[in-house]
Design a protein around this motif. Structure first.
Motif, PDB file in Angstrom:
ATOM      1  N   UNK A 194      61.295  14.066  12.552  1.00  0.00           N
ATOM      2  CA  UNK A 194      61.120  14.142  13.972  1.00  0.00           C
ATOM      3  C   UNK A 194      61.228  12.747  14.509  1.00  0.00           C
ATOM      4  N   UNK A 195      62.241  12.539  15.400  1.00  0.00           N
ATOM      5  CA  UNK A 195      62.581  11.100  16.298  1.00  0.00           C
ATOM      6  C   UNK A 195      62.484  11.378  17.689  1.00  0.00           C
ATOM      7  N   UNK A 196      61.601  12.299  17.971  1.00  0.00           N
ATOM      8  CA  UNK A 196      61.282  12.442  19.417  1.00  0.00           C
ATOM      9  C   UNK A 196      60.769  11.194  20.084  1.00  0.00           C
TER      10      UNK A 196
ATOM     11  N   UNK B 255      63.242  17.495  22.285  1.00  0.00           N
ATOM     12  CA  UNK B 255      62.890  17.242  20.960  1.00  0.00           C
ATOM     13  C   UNK B 255      64.045  16.891  20.302  1.00  0.00           C
ATOM     14  N   UNK B 256      63.972  15.713  19.483  1.00  0.00           N
ATOM     15  CA  UNK B 256      65.241  15.104  18.643  1.00  0.00           C
ATOM     16  C   UNK B 256      64.859  15.082  17.078  1.00  0.00           C
TER      17      UNK B 256
ATOM     18  N   UNK C 150      71.544  22.060  24.115  1.00  0.00           N
ATOM     19  CA  UNK C 150      71.404  21.127  22.827  1.00  0.00           C
ATOM     20  C   UNK C 150      72.669  20.299  22.578  1.00  0.00           C
ATOM     21  N   UNK C 151      72.337  19.264  21.808  1.00  0.00           N
ATOM     22  CA  UNK C 151      73.344  18.383  21.523  1.00  0.00           C
ATOM     23  C   UNK C 151      73.199  18.053  20.183  1.00  0.00           C
ATOM     24  N   UNK C 152      74.207  18.233  19.269  1.00  0.00           N
ATOM     25  CA  UNK C 152      74.500  18.156  17.940  1.00  0.00           C
ATOM     26  C   UNK C 152      75.468  16.707  17.537  1.00  0.00           C
ATOM     27  N   UNK C 153      74.959  15.960  16.785  1.00  0.00           N
ATOM     28  CA  UNK C 153      75.679  15.051  16.214  1.00  0.00           C
ATOM     29  C   UNK C 153      75.816  15.345  14.592  1.00  0.00           C
TER      30      UNK C 153
END
Length: 260
Positions: free
Chosen positions: A256-258, A117-118, A171-174
């Motif tokens: 939501x850019x999933x 989920x992005x 989890x990846x956070x920019x």
């Protein structure tokens, strides 16, 4: 007359030959069962690793299909003469080709990946509550909270589920657009908002260099529209610095850019 007759037979024969070859048929494509998605030759199909797979109708060609699975360790398939189901075996990239007896052929890349989920941060809202706080103090606290936020407008957070229960993962956070990423792990629990009944996904996140923190993902009504928000209750973080503070939250308003 004889020459004309022979020419006519030749034309008819050539026409029959041309209409029987593969080029006279529509290209072989895959269409989702709901008809909303079409997959063409050389396209990529994405399948979640812990799902039951995806099912398609085969279109085009002469209707007599030959299916070749080039990577049985990545995907398997079931075909009942009408529908083709692609089933994940393990993470990776596979190839499926579908041909017919008229030499039509289409090839598809199948990518088996963890469900992800992005979310992209479109806006930020901060709520500071304290009956004894002056307007100036409130603004100072809001500025401190914004400066200390884990993400700014333009930032992105990505949850990649790595277990079948879909409640743990990476989890990846920019923090900002085009910034370097921060990586960690998360666990997730579901509950419901007692006020409106909306589902709340509670994420406990551990990032290198940060204390463990919690974010709540839920839906929120904004200007007669529904959006997704990540809510962080930062009261304890700022209470000691601002004793008059009663409650403080920061909400990341999301798109939501999933990727499907």
């Amino acid at each position: 007359m004889k020459r004309n007759l022979l020419s006519l037979i030749y034309v008819i024969t050539c026409t029959l030959f041309i209409t029987s070859c593969g080029e006279s048929y529509a290209p072989i494509t895959l269409t989702s069962i709901d008809g909303k998605t079409s997959v063409s030759n050389n396209d990529t199909i994405y399948i979640d690793a812990f799902s039951d797979g995806k099912t398609f109708n085969i279109k085009g060609g002469d209707g007599r299909y030959i299916i070749n699975n080039e990577d049985k360790s990545i995907i398997s398939y079931e075909y009942n003469g009408e529908k083709l189901s692609l089933i994940p075996v393990k993470l990776g990239y596979g190839k499926i080709s579908i041909s017919d007896y008229e030499k039509n052929e289409s090839r598809f890349t199948v990518t088996v990946k963890n469900q992800t989920r992005i979310f992209h941060v479109q806006d930020i809202a901060i709520d500071v509550i304290g009956g004894s706080l002056t307007q100036n103090e409130t603004k100072i606290i809001e500025t401190d909270i914004l400066n200390g936020a884990i993400m700014k407008v333009g930032g992105t957070i990505k949850f990649e589920y790595t277990v079948e229960e879909l409640n743990e993962g990476n989890v990846t956070i920019y923090p900002e657009k085009d910034s370097n990423s921060m990586n960690g792990i998360f666990s997730e629990k579901e509950s419901f908002d007692p006020e409106n009944g909306n589902k709340i996904s509670k994420f406990t996140i551990s990032l290198a260099g940060y204390e463990e923190f919690n974010l709540e993902l839920t839906e929120k009504e904004e200007s007669n529209d529904t959006c997704m928000v990540l809510r962080d209750n930062v009261t304890d973080k700022y209470k000691s610095q601002y004793p008059k503070l009663e409650k403080a939250t920061i909400e990341y308003i999301l798109e939501d850019t999933t990727e499907n």
